[in-house]
Design an enzyme around this catalytic site. Structure first.
Site, mmCIF file in Angstrom:
data_model
loop_
_atom_site.group_PDB
_atom_site.id
_atom_site.type_symbol
_atom_site.label_atom_id
_atom_site.label_comp_id
_atom_site.label_asym_id
_atom_site.label_seq_id
_atom_site.Cartn_x
_atom_site.Cartn_y
_atom_site.Cartn_z
ATOM 1 N N HIS A 189 0.832 -1.202 0.000
ATOM 2 C CA HIS A 189 0.000 0.000 0.000
ATOM 3 C C HIS A 189 0.868 1.255 0.000
ATOM 4 C CE1 HIS A 189 -3.774 -2.058 0.443
ATOM 5 N NE2 HIS A 189 -3.405 -2.654 1.557
ATOM 6 N N GLU A 421 -4.774 -14.568 -17.502
ATOM 7 C CA GLU A 421 -4.151 -14.564 -16.178
ATOM 8 C C GLU A 421 -3.724 -15.943 -15.701
ATOM 9 O OE1 GLU A 421 -6.618 -11.461 -13.658
ATOM 10 O OE2 GLU A 421 -7.926 -12.480 -15.097
ATOM 11 N N ASP A 445 -0.862 -11.565 -12.170
ATOM 12 C CA ASP A 445 -1.492 -12.857 -11.881
ATOM 13 C C ASP A 445 -0.930 -13.969 -12.763
ATOM 14 O OD1 ASP A 445 -3.199 -12.708 -9.708
ATOM 15 O OD2 ASP A 445 -4.813 -11.790 -10.856
ATOM 16 N N CYS A 492 -1.481 -5.340 -19.188
ATOM 17 C CA CYS A 492 -1.891 -4.349 -18.192
ATOM 18 C C CYS A 492 -1.315 -4.605 -16.805
ATOM 19 C CB CYS A 492 -3.415 -4.269 -18.120
ATOM 20 S SG CYS A 492 -4.216 -5.797 -17.581
#
Length: 556
Positions: A189, A421, A445, A492
């Site tokens: 974060h 993914e 992923d 992405c």
């Protein structure tokens, strides 16, 4: 002093004066002759909880205003822990056993932190949130002064063992010249906040960082991932010097590459436009569903999607449908508590099953938004693993379109795409491409699933690298099969925002790259210098190790 190496978070550099930050609080001692009144201690704890709740709500609002609603969600998690019965009851039991409120908070939170640290994925990340909340409560209970990180002197380089999200969110980007931490990761974060605030940052430098003393002049180079003591000069990082190009760019051999932005909220649209994004390559709609007690209405969603399209009236906006589950729990959805949520019910699996009504509402809003005003809408579906799933999705889109037609509501079926993914999606890329208009490779992923290496586990950090040959071969196969099936192919994941990897992705034949807005100018510059070097790509794909790949790409 030899430059210290870590992980660069923001492709910017800054020079300033070191100030160390340590949020840990020393507990107040209790004289053995003093008696502890459990009732008084519990009242003290409840008062501290109320104060912490007020602080968290204030910081959530400030973060939403300065950085974005999506980033502010971390404070929702802290508020949830503040009222978690396992924690509150644990503190109460420890107090009743003869401990002070301070001791009870430290002990109860400590046991939960250790438990989460032993897990992986989103559970491991909760340890940092708990540690942040524990330190906040202890500071309140001990009446300790809190360093006002929002009022640091101009030119400060903040060093710390690690920074909590609430710490990073309070920083003034005009005053802070850089951040460096002993631990942390690129996807934490705090790292995301630093990128959003455009503060030069390097994380995971190691214990050698502790040898740098307060008042020392240092350079934090988030581009190179280094910290330099007493630097002779400041490097001109790509992000600081590259011209912002508002037009679409082409490679050296004349191939047009779309360079788009990843966004989570409408607040992130203006910065993406300012940095020269051609459009939006990934609109994470899950953030529309967070921080609320009920799902967003069709009208709310329609207005959000229209705002994105209005921001790019001549560009393409790729919206990903709700990607709940995994590391994205939605409070009001009855998601299963799974041992390994990344291999369970998430993404399209939920949309086609338990949350079919939510999916239909989202599709209605999207089809309506695409028919009104300017902008070119595209919609992609997450975690599609089989052709059967994709066929169900397409049937659902057709059904929603038929419903809107019967209701005389203007709409259009936009470009449709699939996220790649998982290994199964790679092997089905041709069949997917024959059914939709585009494929978008989520390298975060994809790397996790190809390498069987959790994104949140420090123990397998080396395996979670898209430069492993297996991952590159998966990307190569997806591009080739996608093109042969008639679809364009984009990337992405974080990999798309690494300018040094742009020649590789361009060489692999990717048509679109989508990333955090701050890296767009550097990637556009890298595109113009790149060409389809078949010899390089052949040698990279023939490599047997990650180290060999890095050597062939001339990466340090």
């Amino acid at each position: 002093m030899t430059p210290l190496s870590g992980t660069g978070v923001t492709p910017l550099a800054g020079v300033g004066t070191v100030q160390w930050y340590d949020p840990q609080v020393e507990l107040s001692g209790v004289d053995a002759s003093e008696s502890i009144d459990p009732e008084t201690e519990l009242a003290t704890f409840e008062q501290a909880r109320d104060t912490a709740r007020d602080e968290l709500e204030t910081e959530r609002e400030r973060t939403a205003d300065r950085i974005g609603d999506a980033e502010a969600e971390v404070f929702e998690a802290h508020l949830g822990f503040l009222d978690d019965p396992q924690i509150t009851e644990g503190v109460e039991e420890t107090v009743e056993a003869g401990s002070t409120a301070q001791e009870a908070v430290a002990e109860t939170f400590g046991s939960h932190i250790e438990q989460f640290e032993s897990m992986e994925g989103r559970f491991a990340e909760r340890a940092a949130d708990l540690r942040d909340l524990r330190d906040r409560l202890l500071r309140i209970l001990t009446d300790s002064d809190r360093v006002d990180l929002s009022e640091l002197p101009d030119g400060t380089v903040l060093l710390a063992k690690d920074l909590a999200p609430s710490d990073t969110a309070r920083l003034d980007p005009d005053a802070v010249a850089g951040i460096a931490t002993v631990g942390g990761g690129r996807t934490s974060h705090s790292a995301i906040f630093a990128r959003s605030l455009a503060i030069p940052a390097v994380v995971d430098v190691g214990e050698e960082l502790s040898d740098i003393e307060d008042g020392t002049e240092v350079l934090v180079d988030g581009d190179a991932g280094t910290v330099v003591v007493d630097p002779e000069s400041t490097p001109a990082t790509e992000a600081a010097t590259v011209e912002i190009r508002t037009e679409q760019v082409t490679t050296a051999d004349g191939r047009a590459i779309e360079v788009a932005a990843n966004v989570g909220t409408t607040d992130e649209l203006a910065p993406a436009v300012e940095r020269g994004a051609d459009g939006v390559g990934l609109f994470r709609t899950e953030f529309l569903f967070l921080d609320r007690e009920t799902p967003p209405t069709e009208t709310e969603q329609y207005e959000t999607y229209r705002a994105a399209l209005d921001a790019f009236p001549t560009g393409r906006v790729v919206v990903r449908t709700l990607d709940a589950g995994g590391d994205k729990p939605i409070p009001y959805l009855d998601l299963p508590d799974e041992e390994n949520p990344f291999l369970g019910a998430r993404g399209i699996r939920l949309s086609l099953d338990e949350n079919a009504d939510l999916f239909e509402t989202q599709l209605r809003a999207l089809l309506r938004a695409g028919a009104d005003g300017a902008g070119d809408l595209a919609v992609m579906f997450p975690m599609v693993a089989t052709v059967a799933e994709l066929d169900q999705v397409l049937t659902r889109v057709e059904s929603v379109s038929d419903d809107l037609t019967s209701e005389n509501i203007a709409h259009t079926v936009p470009e449709l795409g699939v996220m790649i993914e998982t290994p199964s999606a790679v092997f089905c890329a041709r069949e997917f491409a024959e059914r939709v208009q585009f494929l978008s490779i989520g390298t975060n992923d994809l790397t996790q699933y190809v390498m069987a290496a959790s994104r949140g586990s420090e123990a397998v950090t080396d395996l979670h690298d898209p430069l492993h040959p297996a991952v590159l071969r998966a990307i190569d196969r997806t591009v080739r099969e996608g093109h042969q099936g008639g679809a364009w192919v984009g990337v992405c994941g974080e990999m798309a925002g690494e300018p040094e990897l742009t020649p590789l992705l361009v060489g692999l034949g990717v048509d679109e790259l989508s990333m955090s807005a701050v890296t767009i100018p550097a990637v556009k510059a890298a595109v113009t210098a790149a060409d389809s070097d078949a010899t390089l790509i052949e040698s990279v794909l023939a490599s047997e190790t990650r180290e060999a790949v890095r050597d062939r790409l001339h990466l340090g």
